[in-house]
Scaffold this motif. Structure first.
Motif, PDB file in Angstrom:
ATOM      1  N   ALA A  38       0.843  -1.192   0.000  1.00  0.00           N
ATOM      2  CA  ALA A  38       0.000   0.000   0.000  1.00  0.00           C
ATOM      3  C   ALA A  38       0.875   1.237   0.000  1.00  0.00           C
ATOM      4  O   ALA A  38       1.965   1.244   0.562  1.00  0.00           O
ATOM      5  CB  ALA A  38      -0.903   0.001   1.228  1.00  0.00           C
ATOM      6  N   GLY A  39       0.385   2.272  -0.646  1.00  0.00           N
ATOM      7  CA  GLY A  39       1.130   3.519  -0.665  1.00  0.00           C
ATOM      8  C   GLY A  39       1.180   4.134   0.729  1.00  0.00           C
ATOM      9  O   GLY A  39       0.346   3.858   1.591  1.00  0.00           O
ATOM     10  N   GLY A  40       2.157   4.950   0.979  1.00  0.00           N
ATOM     11  CA  GLY A  40       2.285   5.583   2.286  1.00  0.00           C
ATOM     12  C   GLY A  40       1.148   6.560   2.549  1.00  0.00           C
ATOM     13  O   GLY A  40       1.046   7.578   1.881  1.00  0.00           O
ATOM     14  N   GLN A  41       0.314   6.223   3.465  1.00  0.00           N
ATOM     15  CA  GLN A  41      -0.817   7.067   3.812  1.00  0.00           C
ATOM     16  C   GLN A  41      -0.572   7.651   5.196  1.00  0.00           C
ATOM     17  O   GLN A  41      -0.702   6.958   6.191  1.00  0.00           O
ATOM     18  CB  GLN A  41      -2.122   6.265   3.803  1.00  0.00           C
ATOM     19  CG  GLN A  41      -2.508   5.744   2.444  1.00  0.00           C
ATOM     20  CD  GLN A  41      -2.917   6.866   1.510  1.00  0.00           C
ATOM     21  OE1 GLN A  41      -3.539   7.849   1.924  1.00  0.00           O
ATOM     22  NE2 GLN A  41      -2.564   6.738   0.261  1.00  0.00           N
ATOM     23  N   ALA A  42      -0.211   8.897   5.242  1.00  0.00           N
ATOM     24  CA  ALA A  42       0.030   9.557   6.513  1.00  0.00           C
ATOM     25  C   ALA A  42      -1.296  10.041   7.089  1.00  0.00           C
ATOM     26  O   ALA A  42      -2.249  10.304   6.360  1.00  0.00           O
ATOM     27  CB  ALA A  42       0.973  10.739   6.318  1.00  0.00           C
ATOM     28  N   TYR A  43      -1.356  10.149   8.404  1.00  0.00           N
ATOM     29  CA  TYR A  43      -2.564  10.629   9.058  1.00  0.00           C
ATOM     30  C   TYR A  43      -2.784  12.091   8.682  1.00  0.00           C
ATOM     31  O   TYR A  43      -1.861  12.894   8.679  1.00  0.00           O
ATOM     32  CB  TYR A  43      -2.454  10.504  10.570  1.00  0.00           C
ATOM     33  CG  TYR A  43      -3.622  11.118  11.290  1.00  0.00           C
ATOM     34  CD1 TYR A  43      -4.847  10.483  11.324  1.00  0.00           C
ATOM     35  CD2 TYR A  43      -3.508  12.358  11.908  1.00  0.00           C
ATOM     36  CE1 TYR A  43      -5.927  11.043  11.966  1.00  0.00           C
ATOM     37  CE2 TYR A  43      -4.592  12.934  12.557  1.00  0.00           C
ATOM     38  CZ  TYR A  43      -5.800  12.264  12.582  1.00  0.00           C
ATOM     39  OH  TYR A  43      -6.875  12.829  13.217  1.00  0.00           O
ATOM     40  N   ALA A  48      -7.968  19.898   9.167  1.00  0.00           N
ATOM     41  CA  ALA A  48      -6.695  20.510   8.791  1.00  0.00           C
ATOM     42  C   ALA A  48      -6.886  21.796   8.007  1.00  0.00           C
ATOM     43  O   ALA A  48      -6.140  22.749   8.172  1.00  0.00           O
ATOM     44  CB  ALA A  48      -5.860  19.529   7.981  1.00  0.00           C
ATOM     45  N   GLY A  49      -7.876  21.885   7.155  1.00  0.00           N
ATOM     46  CA  GLY A  49      -8.056  23.071   6.329  1.00  0.00           C
ATOM     47  C   GLY A  49      -9.054  24.060   6.895  1.00  0.00           C
ATOM     48  O   GLY A  49      -9.484  24.973   6.191  1.00  0.00           O
ATOM     49  N   TYR A  50      -9.419  23.907   8.159  1.00  0.00           N
ATOM     50  CA  TYR A  50     -10.435  24.772   8.755  1.00  0.00           C
ATOM     51  C   TYR A  50      -9.903  26.191   8.961  1.00  0.00           C
ATOM     52  O   TYR A  50      -8.794  26.380   9.439  1.00  0.00           O
ATOM     53  CB  TYR A  50     -10.890  24.206  10.097  1.00  0.00           C
ATOM     54  CG  TYR A  50     -11.833  25.097  10.844  1.00  0.00           C
ATOM     55  CD1 TYR A  50     -13.141  25.239  10.440  1.00  0.00           C
ATOM     56  CD2 TYR A  50     -11.402  25.813  11.953  1.00  0.00           C
ATOM     57  CE1 TYR A  50     -14.012  26.058  11.119  1.00  0.00           C
ATOM     58  CE2 TYR A  50     -12.264  26.636  12.639  1.00  0.00           C
ATOM     59  CZ  TYR A  50     -13.571  26.758  12.228  1.00  0.00           C
ATOM     60  OH  TYR A  50     -14.427  27.576  12.895  1.00  0.00           O
ATOM     61  N   VAL A  51     -10.699  27.176   8.560  1.00  0.00           N
ATOM     62  CA  VAL A  51     -10.371  28.583   8.773  1.00  0.00           C
ATOM     63  C   VAL A  51     -11.552  29.209   9.507  1.00  0.00           C
ATOM     64  O   VAL A  51     -12.681  29.144   9.036  1.00  0.00           O
ATOM     65  CB  VAL A  51     -10.130  29.313   7.431  1.00  0.00           C
ATOM     66  CG1 VAL A  51      -9.860  30.788   7.656  1.00  0.00           C
ATOM     67  CG2 VAL A  51      -8.995  28.665   6.682  1.00  0.00           C
ATOM     68  N   HIS A  52     -11.298  29.801  10.644  1.00  0.00           N
ATOM     69  CA  HIS A  52     -12.364  30.413  11.427  1.00  0.00           C
ATOM     70  C   HIS A  52     -12.832  31.692  10.739  1.00  0.00           C
ATOM     71  O   HIS A  52     -12.035  32.531  10.335  1.00  0.00           O
ATOM     72  CB  HIS A  52     -11.861  30.733  12.837  1.00  0.00           C
ATOM     73  CG  HIS A  52     -12.903  31.370  13.691  1.00  0.00           C
ATOM     74  ND1 HIS A  52     -13.986  30.680  14.153  1.00  0.00           N
ATOM     75  CD2 HIS A  52     -13.044  32.644  14.142  1.00  0.00           C
ATOM     76  CE1 HIS A  52     -14.751  31.500  14.866  1.00  0.00           C
ATOM     77  NE2 HIS A  52     -14.194  32.695  14.872  1.00  0.00           N
TER      78      HIS A  52
END
Length: 76
Positions: A38-43, A48-52
């Motif tokens: 399996a390809g390297g799947q990092a957590y 992660a993309g949340y902008v308040h």
């Protein structure tokens, strides 16, 4: 109701009279012996993309509408 029940039961009864059994479904190779891996799947965090963003008051819609509309005189 009896007619609907009999029509639903008919394929089950006819399927039981099949003369040949379907072929056994197996995988082509043992997944534990796979050489591809399996390809390297990092957590990655789900936020992660949340902008308040703070709520703002209502603005006039006419300038926004004019900015998004085609050039004046060019009706769509």
């Amino acid at each position: 109701m009896k007619r609907l029940f009999s029509m639903a039961l008919l394929p089950i009864l006819l399927g039981g009279c099949a003369t040949t059994m379907p072929a056994e479904v197996t995988s082509l190779a043992d997944p534990s012996q796979s050489s591809t891996g399996a390809g390297g799947q990092a957590y990655r965090s789900p936020v992660a993309g949340y902008v308040h963003r703070e709520p703002v008051g209502p603005k006039r819609w006419v300038p926004l509408n004019d900015a998004q509309s085609p050039a004046k005189g060019g009706a769509s």
